[in-house]
Design an enzyme around this catalytic site. Structure first.
Site, short mmCIF file in Angstrom:
data_model
loop_
_atom_site.label_atom_id
_atom_site.label_comp_id
_atom_site.label_asym_id
_atom_site.label_seq_id
_atom_site.Cartn_x
_atom_site.Cartn_y
_atom_site.Cartn_z
N GLY A 93 0.84 -1.20 0.00
CA GLY A 93 0.00 0.00 0.00
C GLY A 93 0.87 1.24 0.00
O GLY A 93 1.51 1.56 -0.99
N GLU A 94 0.85 1.96 1.11
CA GLU A 94 1.63 3.19 1.27
C GLU A 94 1.25 4.22 0.20
O GLU A 94 2.11 4.83 -0.42
CB GLU A 94 3.13 2.91 1.25
CG GLU A 94 3.61 1.99 2.36
CD GLU A 94 5.11 1.76 2.31
OE1 GLU A 94 5.84 2.75 2.49
OE2 GLU A 94 5.53 0.61 2.08
N HIS A 95 -0.05 4.39 0.00
CA HIS A 95 -0.53 5.41 -0.93
C HIS A 95 -1.99 5.72 -0.61
O HIS A 95 -2.62 5.04 0.20
CB HIS A 95 -0.39 4.95 -2.39
CG HIS A 95 -1.13 3.69 -2.70
ND1 HIS A 95 -0.51 2.47 -2.87
CD2 HIS A 95 -2.46 3.44 -2.87
CE1 HIS A 95 -1.40 1.55 -3.14
NE2 HIS A 95 -2.60 2.10 -3.13
N ALA A 96 -2.49 6.75 -1.24
CA ALA A 96 -3.91 7.10 -1.17
C ALA A 96 -4.45 7.18 -2.60
O ALA A 96 -3.67 7.24 -3.56
CB ALA A 96 -4.12 8.42 -0.45
N GLY B 77 -3.46 4.43 3.03
CA GLY B 77 -3.56 3.06 3.52
C GLY B 77 -2.24 2.31 3.42
O GLY B 77 -1.53 2.42 2.42
#
Length: 314
Positions: free
Chosen positions: A224-227, A272
């Site tokens: 993830g590590e993004h929106a 997230g």
């Protein structure tokens, strides 16, 4: 205006030192270094030439900051933390350029930790004492150990839900993070096994355009590590378990998905991250939109700026 202070037994060769910065005994700052305002450079610190320190940085005793290192505003560097800048060092043999290591704003690097070259320590992250950081650390993550692994997130409320917990008549619990919610799916049990079921548009408020499965994730990795700007997602860990971090730019919480009868609805504009995967974990994700690389926000700093701009326009 506060004046720069250099202890009589310190050697500061740089003229690019911000107002109010204090450089203490036996510290040595080379001519090319740039040091911001109101920093505290403690005893026995060495700062090489190709180094940038932001404002209000604290560098405790016994730290060496080598060429190729950038440390942004409000960073804490603990005593004897070790930075490196060459992955394959040889005596008298120098790379064409040193790997760039960046410590983002508000991060903390614990005492006696080791930071390998070329990594990024994310905004607000915390590196535990003695950790060996071999790869980049996500924003707000807490990492410990050798090699450093994520064990939690700064200021993330841990939410736990046991079997039989009362959520609401529609089996939904609002998590207080940008409209995200936990949904307990219907489950039917008989001697033949268990069947869980959920209905899109009724229980999950979108019709999926795609899905993807995540599996075989090493325990040291985070996904993830993004929106997303527009895309909504619904996450179910159909086997094993994983931790899910939800962050709306103001608040964050962490929950564990550990059964196929429980899912998380994650609306757009939530940062997230999924981590702490068990070896057998399989994460199923439904998405409301087809894949669009322009829909992703991959920088946490950019995400925060967008959140702030939207709040200001209301």
């Amino acid at each position: 205006m506060n004046q720069t202070f250099v202890h009589p037994q310190a050697l500061c060769e740089s003229r690019d030192i911000g107002a109010g910065t204090r450089i203490w005994a036996f510290a040595h700052v080379l001519p090319g270094a740039r040091v911001g305002a109101e920093c505290n450079i403690c005893d026995g610190v060495f700062i090489e030439n190709d180094v940038v320190l932001g404002n209000r940085v604290t560098v405790k005793c016994g730290v060496q900051i080598w060429d190729g290192i950038t440390i942004e505003d409000d960073v804490f560097i603990g005593p004897n933390a070790t930075f490196t800048n060459d992955p394959f060092p040889r005596s008298k043999i120098y790379p064409e350029r040193f790997a760039r290591t960046v410590v983002r704003s508000g991060a903390s690097v614990g005492a006696n930790s080791t930071i390998l070259p070329g990594v990024e320590i994310g905004t607000g992250a915390m590196v535990g004492a003695g950790a060996v950081v071999t790869r980049s650390v996500p924003s707000n993550a807490i990492v410990v150990g050798n090699p450093a692994r994520i064990m939690g997130y700064v200021d993330a409320a841990k939410r736990s839900f046991a079997d039989g917990d009362s959520v609401s008549p529609d089996r939904r619990t609002e998590l207080g993070i940008g409209g995200a919610s936990l949904l307990e799916l219907n489950v039917m049990k008989d001697p033949r096994g268990e069947l869980s079921v959920g209905e899109f548009e009724r229980e999950v408020p979108f019709t999926p355009k795609r899905y993807f499965l995540v599996s075989n994730v090493p325990s040291t990795e985070a996904r993830g590590e993004h929106a997303h700007r527009r895309c909504e997602q619904f996450l179910i860990c159909v086997r094993g378990s994983c931790g899910v971090l939800l962050d709306d730019g103001r608040n964050r919480c962490e929950i564990t998905l550990d059964r196929p009868t429980r899912g998380v609805h994650m609306p757009a504009m939530i940062w997230g991250t999924q981590y702490r995967y068990t070896p057998d974990a399989v994460l199923l994700v439904f998405a409301s939109h087809h894949y669009d690389p322009d829909d992703y926000i991959r920088s946490y700093d950019e995400f925060q700026k967008i959140v702030s701009a939207r709040a200001a326009s209301l």
